[in-house]
Design an enzyme around this catalytic site. Structure first.
Site, PDB file in Angstrom:
ATOM      1  N   ASP A  56       0.876  -1.170   0.000  1.00 46.38           N
ATOM      2  CA  ASP A  56       0.000   0.000   0.000  1.00 46.38           C
ATOM      3  C   ASP A  56       0.926   1.237   0.000  1.00 46.38           C
ATOM      4  O   ASP A  56       2.139   1.114   0.211  1.00 46.38           O
ATOM      5  CB  ASP A  56      -0.865  -0.039   1.271  1.00 46.38           C
ATOM      6  CG  ASP A  56      -1.592   1.257   1.511  1.00 46.38           C
ATOM      7  OD1 ASP A  56      -2.245   1.746   0.575  1.00 46.38           O
ATOM      8  OD2 ASP A  56      -1.513   1.798   2.646  1.00 46.38           O
ATOM      9  N   ASP A 100      -0.280   5.135   0.997  1.00 47.37           N
ATOM     10  CA  ASP A 100      -0.575   6.120   2.047  1.00 47.37           C
ATOM     11  C   ASP A 100      -0.552   5.472   3.428  1.00 47.37           C
ATOM     12  O   ASP A 100      -1.292   4.516   3.695  1.00 47.37           O
ATOM     13  CB  ASP A 100      -1.944   6.769   1.807  1.00 47.37           C
ATOM     14  CG  ASP A 100      -1.947   7.626   0.553  1.00 47.37           C
ATOM     15  OD1 ASP A 100      -1.082   8.505   0.452  1.00 47.37           O
ATOM     16  OD2 ASP A 100      -2.799   7.400  -0.316  1.00 47.37           O
ATOM     17  N   LYS A 132      -6.527  19.801  -4.918  1.00 48.35           N
ATOM     18  CA  LYS A 132      -5.917  19.116  -3.759  1.00 48.35           C
ATOM     19  C   LYS A 132      -4.689  18.345  -4.192  1.00 48.35           C
ATOM     20  O   LYS A 132      -3.636  18.415  -3.549  1.00 48.35           O
ATOM     21  CB  LYS A 132      -6.948  18.195  -3.097  1.00 48.35           C
ATOM     22  CG  LYS A 132      -6.477  17.501  -1.840  1.00 48.35           C
ATOM     23  CD  LYS A 132      -5.584  16.295  -2.078  1.00 48.35           C
ATOM     24  CE  LYS A 132      -6.329  15.014  -2.227  1.00 48.35           C
ATOM     25  NZ  LYS A 132      -5.376  13.852  -2.396  1.00 48.35           N
TER      26      LYS A 132
HETATM   27  C1  XBP Z   1      -5.610   5.958   0.556  1.00 49.40           C
HETATM   28  C2  XBP Z   1      -6.664   6.954   0.628  1.00 49.40           C
HETATM   29  C3  XBP Z   1      -6.615   8.067  -0.264  1.00 49.40           C
HETATM   30  C4  XBP Z   1      -5.765   9.261   0.071  1.00 49.40           C
HETATM   31  C5  XBP Z   1      -5.983  10.320  -0.993  1.00 49.40           C
HETATM   32  O1  XBP Z   1      -6.048   4.755   1.160  1.00 49.40           O
HETATM   33  O2  XBP Z   1      -7.595   6.827   1.364  1.00 49.40           O
HETATM   34  O3  XBP Z   1      -7.906   8.527  -0.333  1.00 49.40           O
HETATM   35  O4  XBP Z   1      -6.147   9.805   1.326  1.00 49.40           O
HETATM   36  O5  XBP Z   1      -6.149   9.789  -2.240  1.00 49.40           O
HETATM   37  P1  XBP Z   1      -5.111   3.478   1.129  1.00 49.40           P
HETATM   38  P2  XBP Z   1      -6.757  10.607  -3.484  1.00 49.40           P
HETATM   39  O6  XBP Z   1      -3.818   3.836   1.801  1.00 49.40           O
HETATM   40  O7  XBP Z   1      -5.862   2.444   1.923  1.00 49.40           O
HETATM   41  O8  XBP Z   1      -4.933   3.094  -0.310  1.00 49.40           O
HETATM   42  O9  XBP Z   1      -7.106  11.981  -3.045  1.00 49.40           O
HETATM   43  O10 XBP Z   1      -5.688  10.584  -4.535  1.00 49.40           O
HETATM   44  O11 XBP Z   1      -7.985   9.841  -3.917  1.00 49.40           O
HETATM   45 MG    MG Z   2      -2.915   3.081   3.645  1.00 43.58          MG
END
Ligand code: XBP
Ligand code: MG
Length: 247
Positions: free
Chosen positions: A9, A11, A85
């Site tokens: 993953d 983020d 954003k």
């Molecule tokens: C990632 C997210 C994303 C980021 C922003 O979740 O929830 O929404 O916060 O992404 P994970 P975008 O780590 O579970 O994949 O603004 O680019 O959609």
């Molecule tokens: Mg994550």
């Protein structure tokens, strides 16, 4: 048996992008658009239950600005806010403010040296993945991954397993030959839903979440390679209980 690939993953897992990256970028986009919205750290933690930036904006508006959401041009305004954003997010990354979590780069190196393929399954936008990899690991960083599945590539974001299922197809591997690395309960559900054994490395926002079903739960990557890779390698063929019995 070692895993053939480890699917990461992004983020929270590779970098602490949410609190000081996405959250700050959302707030800049809201201010720029003249909206009186501000997502403080606590509120953002709640909003993270909804994955995907556009989905998160819609979820917030549903709760706190339903009239705004009911305007006929709301979908266009959400798309514009989200694009702005991501532009602010890119600027934050370009400024060097989103480093990889300690140990991530060493783990990539250790896995690659062991002949284990690297992949990414995330529900964030591709532009955000590209800028994070480039600003932390250099211009050619994306080439180190045999599959990079992003939010635009799927119809359903995490906790749906679609992103992981697509990564498996692109790798040409069955789930039994892979390990996923995630930071959140939503991510864990997505990876388990695709049948992939999952190691959790908890992040700032996910400390209190339920990680039942994970192979192992860590709070960070070990500082001294190759320790983290050894644990990750063994994670592929040990059951969760065996791993817990041999921490
Ligand atoms: C990632 C997210 C994303 C980021 C922003 O979740 O929830 O929404 O916060 O992404 P994970 P975008 O780590 O579970 O994949 O603004 O680019 O959609
Ligand atoms: Mg994550």
């Amino acid at each position: 048996m070692r895993p053939a690939a480890v699917i990461f993953d992004v983020d929270g897992t590779l970098a602490e992008t949410e609190r000081d990256g996405h959250r700050v970028a959302f707030n800049r986009a809201f201010a720029e658009a003249g909206l009186p919205w501000h997502w403080d750290e606590r509120l953002y933690g709640e909003l993270l239950a909804v994955t995907g930036g556009k989905e998160r904006i819609a979820h917030y508006a549903q709760r706190f600005a339903p009239d705004w959401l009911n305007e006929p041009d709301a979908p266009r305004r959400i798309a514009e806010l989200h694009a702005r954003k991501n532009a602010h997010y890119a600027a934050i990354a370009e400024a060097g403010e989103l480093p990889l979590r300690p140990g991530v780069a060493a783990l990539f190196d250790a896995l690659a040296a062991a002949g284990i393929r690297l992949a990414i399954a995330t529900t964030t936008s591709r532009a955000n993945v590209d800028v994070l990899l480039r600003t932390t690991l250099g211009a050619d960083a994306a080439r180190r991954f045999d599959a990079i599945v992003c939010g635009e590539d799927v119809a359903r974001k995490k906790p749906d397993p679609e992103a992981y299922a697509l990564a498996l197809r692109q790798l040409g591997l069955s789930p039994a030959h892979c390990v996923a690395v995630e930071d959140s309960a939503n991510g864990l559900r997505a990876a388990l839903g695709a049948g992939i054994a999952t190691v959790i490395v908890r992040s700032l926002y996910s400390r209190g979440e339920d990680f039942s079903g994970a192979l192992a739960v860590f709070d960070g990557y070990a500082a001294q390679p190759p320790a983290p890779s050894q644990r990750l390698l063994s994670a592929a063929h040990l059951t969760g209980s065996a791993l817990l019995a041999h921490p």
